[in-house]
Design an enzyme around this catalytic site. Structure first.
Site, PDB file in Angstrom:
ATOM      1  CG  ASP A   1      -3.933 -10.061  45.075  1.00 52.37           C
ATOM      2  OD1 ASP A   1      -4.739  -9.189  44.677  1.00 52.37           O
ATOM      3  OD2 ASP A   1      -2.577 -10.062  45.201  1.00 52.37           O
TER       4      ASP A   1
ATOM      5  CG  HIS B   1      -1.734  -6.211  44.330  1.00 53.06           C
ATOM      6  ND1 HIS B   1      -1.554  -7.490  44.145  1.00 53.06           N
ATOM      7  CD2 HIS B   1      -0.987  -5.710  43.672  1.00 53.06           C
ATOM      8  CE1 HIS B   1      -0.304  -7.905  43.621  1.00 53.06           C
ATOM      9  NE2 HIS B   1       0.139  -6.858  43.241  1.00 53.06           N
TER      10      HIS B   1
ATOM     11  CB  SER C   1       1.691  -7.706  40.760  1.00 53.07           C
ATOM     12  OG  SER C   1       2.323  -7.462  41.648  1.00 53.07           O
TER      13      SER C   1
END
Length: 309
Positions: A95, A56, A189
Site C-alpha cells: 500500500d 490508498h 495514512s
C-alpha cells in the site's frame, strides 16, 4: 500426524508511551498532503523531490507541505506534486505511492530502512509513528496537529492473515505495531513509522490500516507497509539511489534463535528420537515448547531432545 515445535525466548516487557504533540522541527521530513486546499493524508520526504505515502491516499493529491506542526496552517515549505505512482494492486500488496515534486525541497529527507538496518526491525523493537491524524479511538477528531507516539513492533513480519495482513506479501511485506490505546488513526495514512538504529531514525514502514481484531477504528494496533522489500521499486520508479546505512558500532539487536531439524521417517508403533540443533546469536538460554500435541502417541521433551512414540 502433525505436530509443531517452537523456541521461546524470554524478553523484558516493553513500556508503551502515549501519543503527544511533536516539538517544532522534530520531524521536518513528515509531510502534510493536500487535495486542493483540503488536508488528505500524511507522507514522508525520502529524496529532495520524492515523497512516500500510502497507495490508498489516491491520485488526487496536489500539494505537499513540509516542516509543519499544524496541517491547518499556511506555514512550512509548500511544493506542488508533479506525478503520482501507485504500487500495482496496492490494496492487496504494498500500500504505497510515490509523489514526484515539481521542485526539490529545502527540507532534508529521511533515510529508508535497508541493508544492515533491517536486522533491527524485530518484535519488541521500539518505534515511533508520526502523523496529522485523528486523536480518538473512533477516528472522528482530527485537529491537524502533528503528533508522535512511541510503541513496540508487535509482529515485524505481519505473518498472520487473520490479523489483516495481505496474504500476497506475507511474511515480511508488512509489520504490525502498537495497540493498547497507542496507534495510528484516520488521517495518519501514509505517515512514517520510524525505527532508530544508533542515532539515526529510518523510515521502516508506512501507515496503511488497522490490524485485526479491533473494537474501534483506532487503538488496537496498525499495519504498516514495510520499506525494505520494495527498495528496487522505489529506486526504479522515483529514479533515485537508496544508500545502505552504516551500522558499524551499533549493538546488534536481540536475534531469534535458529532451529535445525533433519527430515525423518516414522512408522506405526515406532519410537522416534530427535536430537535437535539450535543456535542463538545472543547466546541466550533456549527452551523448547510443544505448540500442538500429536493426534496419536506421546511426546517427551528433555532439553533439545524430543522423543515421539
Amino acid at each position: 500426524m502433525i505436530w509443531m515445535l517452537s523456541l521461546a525466548l524470554s524478553a523484558p516487557p516493553t513500556h508503551i508511551v502515549g501519543g503527544e504533540p511533536s516539538a517544532p522541527d522534530a520531524w521536518p521530513s513528515v509531510a502534510a498532503l493536500y487535495s486542493g486546499s483540503d488536508y488528505a493524508c500524511t507522507g514522508v520526504l525520502i529524496a529532495p523531490d520524492v515523497v512516500l505515502t500510502a497507495g490508498h491516499c489516491g491520485t488526487r493529491l496536489t500539494e505537499v507541505r513540509l516542516g509543519l506542526t499544524d496541517a491547518n496552517s499556511d506555514d512550512g515549505e509548500a511544493i506542488t506534486i508533479d506525478t503520482i505512482d501507485v504500487y500495482p494492486r496496492h490494496l492487496t500488496r504494498y500500500d504505497l505511492a510515490l509523489l514526484r515534486l515539481t521542485e526539490p525541497a529545502i527540507t532534508p529527507p529521511s533515510p529508508l530502512l535497508t541493508g544492515c538496518a533491517v536486522d533491527y526491525l524485530i518484535d519488541g523493537a521500539p518505534s515511533e509513528v508520526v502523523g496529522f491524524g485523528a486523536t480518538n479511538r473512533f477516528g472522528t477528531v482530527i485537529d491537524g496537529v502533528l503528533r508522535q507516539a512511541s510503541m513496540p513492533i508487535v509482529d515485524a513480519d505481519c505473518g498472520d492473515a487473520n490479523r489483516g495482513c495481505n496474504v500476497a506479501i506475507l511474511p515480511g511485506g508488512e509489520s504490525i505495531a502498537g495497540g493498547d490505546g497507542v496507534d495510528s488513526c484516520n488521517g495518519d495514512s501514509g505517515g512514517p513509522l520510524f525505527l532508530t538504529v544508533g542515532e539515526t531514525a529510518y523510515v521502516a514502514g508506512i501507515v496503511s490500516r488497522a490490524a485485526l481484531p479491533t473494537d474501534s477504528a483506532c487503538g488496537d494496533g496498525g499495519i504498516y507497509t514495510r520499506i525494505d522489500p520494495v527498495i528496487d521499486w522505489i529506486e526504479e520508479t522515483a529514479d533515485i539511489v537508496v544508500s545502505d546505512p552504516d551500522c558499524s558500532g551499533v549493538p546488534v539487536p536481540n536475534q531469534p534463535p535458529e532451529l535445525v531439524v533433519e527430515p525423518v521417517d516414522a512408522v506405526v508403533d515406532d519410537t522416534l528420537t530427535l536430537d535437535l540443533t539450535a543456535t542463538d546469536p545472543d547466546d541466550d538460554p533456549l527452551t523448547l515448547d510443544l505448540l500442538e500435541p500429536p493426534l496419536d502417541g506421546d511426546v517427551v521433551i528433555d532439553g533439545l531432545v524430543v522423543t515421539y512414540t
